[in-house]
Design a protein around this motif. Structure first.
Motif, PDB file in Angstrom:
ATOM      1  N   LEU A 299      -7.457  -7.089   6.412  1.00  0.00           N
ATOM      2  CA  LEU A 299      -8.667  -6.271   6.611  1.00  0.00           C
ATOM      3  C   LEU A 299      -9.779  -6.742   5.674  1.00  0.00           C
ATOM      4  CD1 LEU A 299      -7.114  -2.681   6.877  1.00  0.00           C
ATOM      5  CD2 LEU A 299      -7.967  -4.095   8.738  1.00  0.00           C
ATOM      6  N   GLY A 300      -9.512  -7.818   4.933  1.00  0.00           N
ATOM      7  CA  GLY A 300     -10.559  -8.405   4.092  1.00  0.00           C
ATOM      8  C   GLY A 300     -10.533  -7.977   2.636  1.00  0.00           C
ATOM      9  N   PHE A 301      -9.470  -7.281   2.230  1.00  0.00           N
ATOM     10  CA  PHE A 301      -9.413  -6.822   0.836  1.00  0.00           C
ATOM     11  C   PHE A 301      -8.510  -7.726   0.013  1.00  0.00           C
ATOM     12  CE2 PHE A 301     -10.242  -2.883   3.220  1.00  0.00           C
ATOM     13  CZ  PHE A 301     -11.415  -2.499   2.587  1.00  0.00           C
ATOM     14  N   HIS A 302      -9.047  -8.247  -1.059  1.00  0.00           N
ATOM     15  CA  HIS A 302      -8.198  -9.023  -1.958  1.00  0.00           C
ATOM     16  C   HIS A 302      -7.245  -8.072  -2.675  1.00  0.00           C
ATOM     17  CE1 HIS A 302      -6.956 -11.407  -5.393  1.00  0.00           C
ATOM     18  NE2 HIS A 302      -7.241 -12.453  -4.634  1.00  0.00           N
ATOM     19  N   PRO A 303      -5.979  -8.495  -2.898  1.00  0.00           N
ATOM     20  CA  PRO A 303      -5.013  -7.617  -3.580  1.00  0.00           C
ATOM     21  C   PRO A 303      -5.518  -7.069  -4.920  1.00  0.00           C
ATOM     22  CG  PRO A 303      -3.908  -9.565  -2.744  1.00  0.00           C
ATOM     23  CD  PRO A 303      -5.365  -9.756  -2.457  1.00  0.00           C
ATOM     24  N   LEU A 304      -6.341  -7.861  -5.611  1.00  0.00           N
ATOM     25  CA  LEU A 304      -6.805  -7.364  -6.921  1.00  0.00           C
ATOM     26  C   LEU A 304      -7.777  -6.188  -6.794  1.00  0.00           C
ATOM     27  CD1 LEU A 304      -7.107 -10.571  -9.144  1.00  0.00           C
ATOM     28  CD2 LEU A 304      -5.273  -8.881  -9.063  1.00  0.00           C
ATOM     29  N   TYR A 305      -8.367  -6.008  -5.632  1.00  0.00           N
ATOM     30  CA  TYR A 305      -9.194  -4.801  -5.436  1.00  0.00           C
ATOM     31  C   TYR A 305      -8.281  -3.584  -5.498  1.00  0.00           C
ATOM     32  CZ  TYR A 305     -12.410  -8.180  -3.230  1.00  0.00           C
ATOM     33  OH  TYR A 305     -13.191  -9.259  -2.957  1.00  0.00           O
ATOM     34  N   PHE A 306      -7.080  -3.739  -4.925  1.00  0.00           N
ATOM     35  CA  PHE A 306      -6.129  -2.630  -4.968  1.00  0.00           C
ATOM     36  C   PHE A 306      -5.653  -2.396  -6.404  1.00  0.00           C
ATOM     37  CE2 PHE A 306      -1.724  -0.981  -4.720  1.00  0.00           C
ATOM     38  CZ  PHE A 306      -2.058   0.288  -4.247  1.00  0.00           C
ATOM     39  N   ARG A 307      -5.407  -3.484  -7.116  1.00  0.00           N
ATOM     40  CA  ARG A 307      -5.003  -3.331  -8.524  1.00  0.00           C
ATOM     41  C   ARG A 307      -6.100  -2.591  -9.293  1.00  0.00           C
ATOM     42  NH1 ARG A 307      -1.199  -5.968 -12.311  1.00  0.00           N
ATOM     43  NH2 ARG A 307      -1.990  -5.503 -14.365  1.00  0.00           N
ATOM     44  N   TYR A 308      -7.349  -3.005  -9.064  1.00  0.00           N
ATOM     45  CA  TYR A 308      -8.470  -2.361  -9.752  1.00  0.00           C
ATOM     46  C   TYR A 308      -8.483  -0.858  -9.448  1.00  0.00           C
ATOM     47  CZ  TYR A 308     -13.136  -1.477 -11.585  1.00  0.00           C
ATOM     48  OH  TYR A 308     -14.188  -0.978 -12.314  1.00  0.00           O
ATOM     49  N   LEU A 309      -8.295  -0.543  -8.162  1.00  0.00           N
ATOM     50  CA  LEU A 309      -8.289   0.872  -7.766  1.00  0.00           C
ATOM     51  C   LEU A 309      -7.205   1.644  -8.535  1.00  0.00           C
ATOM     52  CD1 LEU A 309      -9.203   3.203  -5.881  1.00  0.00           C
ATOM     53  CD2 LEU A 309      -7.543   2.379  -4.215  1.00  0.00           C
ATOM     54  N   CYS A 310      -6.033   1.052  -8.628  1.00  0.00           N
ATOM     55  CA  CYS A 310      -4.936   1.725  -9.356  1.00  0.00           C
ATOM     56  C   CYS A 310      -5.296   1.928 -10.823  1.00  0.00           C
ATOM     57  CB  CYS A 310      -3.647   0.914  -9.258  1.00  0.00           C
ATOM     58  SG  CYS A 310      -2.953   0.912  -7.612  1.00  0.00           S
ATOM     59  N   LEU A 311      -6.036   0.986 -11.381  1.00  0.00           N
ATOM     60  CA  LEU A 311      -6.391   1.071 -12.804  1.00  0.00           C
ATOM     61  C   LEU A 311      -7.415   2.185 -13.087  1.00  0.00           C
ATOM     62  CD1 LEU A 311      -4.758  -1.483 -13.117  1.00  0.00           C
ATOM     63  CD2 LEU A 311      -6.673  -2.559 -14.293  1.00  0.00           C
ATOM     64  N   THR A 312      -8.083   2.664 -12.055  1.00  0.00           N
ATOM     65  CA  THR A 312      -9.109   3.680 -12.287  1.00  0.00           C
ATOM     66  C   THR A 312      -8.525   5.091 -12.427  1.00  0.00           C
ATOM     67  OG1 THR A 312      -9.459   3.958  -9.927  1.00  0.00           O
ATOM     68  CG2 THR A 312     -10.922   2.400 -11.066  1.00  0.00           C
ATOM     69  N   THR A 313      -7.267   5.249 -12.062  1.00  0.00           N
ATOM     70  CA  THR A 313      -6.653   6.590 -12.153  1.00  0.00           C
ATOM     71  C   THR A 313      -5.445   6.538 -13.071  1.00  0.00           C
ATOM     72  OG1 THR A 313      -7.324   7.007  -9.893  1.00  0.00           O
ATOM     73  CG2 THR A 313      -5.656   8.469 -10.757  1.00  0.00           C
ATOM     74  N   ASN A 314      -5.327   7.524 -13.939  1.00  0.00           N
ATOM     75  CA  ASN A 314      -4.186   7.576 -14.850  1.00  0.00           C
ATOM     76  C   ASN A 314      -2.872   7.589 -14.056  1.00  0.00           C
ATOM     77  OD1 ASN A 314      -2.063   9.068 -16.466  1.00  0.00           O
ATOM     78  ND2 ASN A 314      -3.634   8.675 -17.997  1.00  0.00           N
ATOM     79  N   TYR A 315      -1.893   6.864 -14.558  1.00  0.00           N
ATOM     80  CA  TYR A 315      -0.639   6.708 -13.794  1.00  0.00           C
ATOM     81  C   TYR A 315       0.092   8.033 -13.568  1.00  0.00           C
ATOM     82  CZ  TYR A 315       2.314   7.331 -17.949  1.00  0.00           C
ATOM     83  OH  TYR A 315       2.960   7.866 -19.042  1.00  0.00           O
ATOM     84  N   ARG A 316      -0.220   9.051 -14.379  1.00  0.00           N
ATOM     85  CA  ARG A 316       0.479  10.320 -14.198  1.00  0.00           C
ATOM     86  C   ARG A 316      -0.233  11.251 -13.233  1.00  0.00           C
ATOM     87  NH1 ARG A 316       0.824  12.678 -19.608  1.00  0.00           N
ATOM     88  NH2 ARG A 316       1.675  14.455 -18.499  1.00  0.00           N
ATOM     89  N   LYS A 317      -1.370  10.771 -12.708  1.00  0.00           N
ATOM     90  CA  LYS A 317      -2.102  11.603 -11.742  1.00  0.00           C
ATOM     91  C   LYS A 317      -1.950  10.988 -10.354  1.00  0.00           C
ATOM     92  CE  LYS A 317      -5.671  13.623 -14.548  1.00  0.00           C
ATOM     93  NZ  LYS A 317      -6.559  12.906 -15.435  1.00  0.00           N
ATOM     94  N   PRO A 318      -1.818  11.830  -9.335  1.00  0.00           N
ATOM     95  CA  PRO A 318      -1.751  11.280  -7.980  1.00  0.00           C
ATOM     96  C   PRO A 318      -3.062  10.568  -7.627  1.00  0.00           C
ATOM     97  CG  PRO A 318      -1.370  13.658  -8.007  1.00  0.00           C
ATOM     98  CD  PRO A 318      -1.723  13.275  -9.385  1.00  0.00           C
ATOM     99  N   LEU A 319      -2.973   9.547  -6.820  1.00  0.00           N
ATOM    100  CA  LEU A 319      -4.161   8.804  -6.409  1.00  0.00           C
ATOM    101  C   LEU A 319      -4.250   8.876  -4.888  1.00  0.00           C
ATOM    102  CD1 LEU A 319      -6.468   6.710  -6.653  1.00  0.00           C
ATOM    103  CD2 LEU A 319      -4.754   4.941  -7.006  1.00  0.00           C
ATOM    104  N   ASP A 320      -5.329   9.474  -4.415  1.00  0.00           N
ATOM    105  CA  ASP A 320      -5.500   9.621  -2.974  1.00  0.00           C
ATOM    106  C   ASP A 320      -6.115   8.344  -2.427  1.00  0.00           C
ATOM    107  OD1 ASP A 320      -5.287  11.221  -0.675  1.00  0.00           O
ATOM    108  OD2 ASP A 320      -5.923  12.969  -1.847  1.00  0.00           O
TER     109      ASP A 320
END
Ligand code: AMP
Ligand code: ZN
Length: 477
Positions: A299-320
């Motif tokens: 769909l045109g998204f580099h995997p690191l965009y997903f990594r970046y997204l994960c980094l924006t939310t604390n690991y103990r909080k759900p990420l929608d």
């Protein structure tokens, strides 16, 4: 001073390793019967960030990750079909071929997401002997009993059963009767399951070959993690990670069987990642959002965009998760990289910002705060030592911040089969985008019937599709 949140005590604690020279870290790995979806991968990004934080603090990390290639039944409570056997039957392959294929895909995802590989990968099927040995110890100590379908662990014989999940065992006992078959207690679990019919399963072992007297079968899912973690890290080790769903059953049972066998504390720090959600629910077949990394790439998204997204939310909080959010992460990531690419080469370290960053990540690895500090630093025109410091920060973030954007972008879509999707000014929903993608995938694999069926589903949503020289064109009908 590194502080970590310990599920066992529900507190942030100062991290003190058992050994001077290394930290023992065990992460529950994948069940390799299908591709890992982005929900699973969020959990592996979490353990990667933890490992990188430990390394940033000067610790050597001995990281062990298991590969579940037998015994994980469709229900975590010892019933249902074996996920590996089911996939092998469906794909007409051996369980070993299935495991090898999906493990390879998983490791490719690791590479794409800049997740550091563990020091040791270990497969359940290659550690049957160790698992049987563990059952023998538990048998000798009186923790097991036999039913018609297997050898079970008697959870109520183990003092403190359920301490991780804070299960009220007495309450369970007194609660209303539920059908637990031949099990003595609801929380008892299988250490070994007997084959229902000899020769029907691809994966079965004869314990008699290994000096035990129980019948042919296969190990229960929880056993592998105890047997392998203790083999590689010792009877007591530092940190054990996994997804939140493991607290209640899998990790609770790991603690029970390990501590019952050794009489020692199994693990000092238990750490769990919160869910990746889709529309408020855990991503799953029914709620949707079940993308794989290759699907996002297409769909045109580099995997690191997903990594970046994960980094924006604390690991103990759900990420929608939504594709919209991923697009926003993509924009931020690109902007950040563009700003960094304009910086002058400078190998010095800016102690002030690096200390601030360190303080954030050492507070139960508050990576999102670390990322904010990085942004502030990049934008701060009055400071020096930028590139050298960013390189250091990126050792934890793993975002390839010093690589040129073009090299990153070129990787996007490399194996994408969709040439161009022209939406003709339309803004398709995620469901629609996914259907288009799935149809392209089917067409690429000559799955014409499935492709037609998907065309039908797209039509039901009110759209038609035209396959042109340039790619797929979407129209409203
Ligand atoms: P499995 O392959 O099913 O054993 O799962 C691998 C890992 O992914 C486990 O640690 C799960 O807890 C984790 N996991 C599964 N679904 C999600 C999700 N939606 N969000 C975060 N982690 C997940
Ligand atoms: Zn496990």
């Amino acid at each position: 001073m590194l502080k970590l949140y310990n599920t066992l005590t529900r507190k942030r604690e100062i991290f003190k390793p058992i050994h001077k020279d290394y930290v023992g870290l065990y992460s529950c790995g994948p069940t390799v019967y299908w591709y890992q979806h982005i929900g699973n991968l969020r959990t592996y990004i979490f353990s990667d960030l933890l490992k990188r934080t430990l390394m940033f603090n000067g610790f050597k990390v001995k990281h062990v990750m298991n590969i579940t290639d037998v015994g994980h039944l469709t229900s975590d409570a010892d019933t249902g079909e074996d996920k590996m056997e089911k996939a092998a039957k469906k794909e007409g392959k051996s369980s070993e071929e299935i495991a090898d294929f999906y493990l390879k895909a998983f490791r490719e995802d690791f590479k794409k997401l800049n997740i550091l590989e563990p020091s040791i990968w270990c497969k359940a099927t290659e550690h049957i002997k160790e698992q049987i040995e563990l059952i023998k110890i538990l048998e000798k100590k009186g923790y097991t009993y036999k039913t018609n379908d297997g050898i079970y662990f008697d959870s109520l014989k183990f003092n403190n059963y359920g301490k991780l999940a804070r299960i009220n065992v007495k309450g369970l006992k007194a609660g209303k009767r539920i059908d637990i078959g031949e099990k003595k207690n609801k929380t008892d679990f299988a250490l070994w399951k007997f084959s229902e019919e000899l020769g029907k399963r691809q994966q079965e072992w004869n314990p008699k070959d290994l000096g035990s007297d129980f019948s042919i079968g296969f190990p229960g899912w929880h056993l592998e993690c105890s047997a392998m973690s203790m083999k590689y890290l010792g009877n007591s080790f530092d940190i054990h990670t996994g997804g939140q769903d493991h607290i209640q059953i899998h990790h609770t049972n790991e603690i029970a069987q390990s501590e019952a066998a050794t009489g020692k504390k199994f693990v000092n720090y238990w750490m769990h990642a919160a869910w990746l959600l889709f529309k408020g629910e855990k991503v799953s077949k029914s709620s949707g959002g079940l993308y794989t990394i290759s699907e996002l790439e297409k769909l045109g998204f580099h995997p690191l965009y997903f990594r970046y997204l994960c980094l924006t939310t604390n690991y103990r909080k759900p990420l929608d998760f939504t594709l919209e959010k991923l697009k926003m992460a993509q924009e931020s990531y690109k902007r950040l990289k563009n700003l960094i690419s304009e910086l002058a080469d400078d190998k010095k370290i800016n102690e002030k910002y690096l200390n601030e960053f360190e303080k954030a990540i050492n507070d139960d690895f508050n990576i999102s705060k670390g990322l904010q500090i990085l942004w502030k630093f990049v934008r701060d025109e009055k400071t020096s030592g930028k590139l050298g410091t960013i390189r250091k920060m990126d050792e934890v973030l793993g975002l390839d911040l010093l690589k040129r954007l073009e090299t990153i972008e070129n990787k996007t879509n490399v194996n994408g089969k969709i040439k161009i999707i022209s939406y003709e000014g339309l803004n398709p929903s995620e469901e629609l985008t996914k259907l288009i993608y799935m149809r392209e995938e089917s067409r690429a694999n000559k799955g014409w019937k499935k492709a037609d069926e998907l065309r039908g589903r797209i039509k039901k949503l009110g759209y038609s599709i035209e396959d042109t020289e340039d790619g797929v064109k979407l129209k409203k009908v």
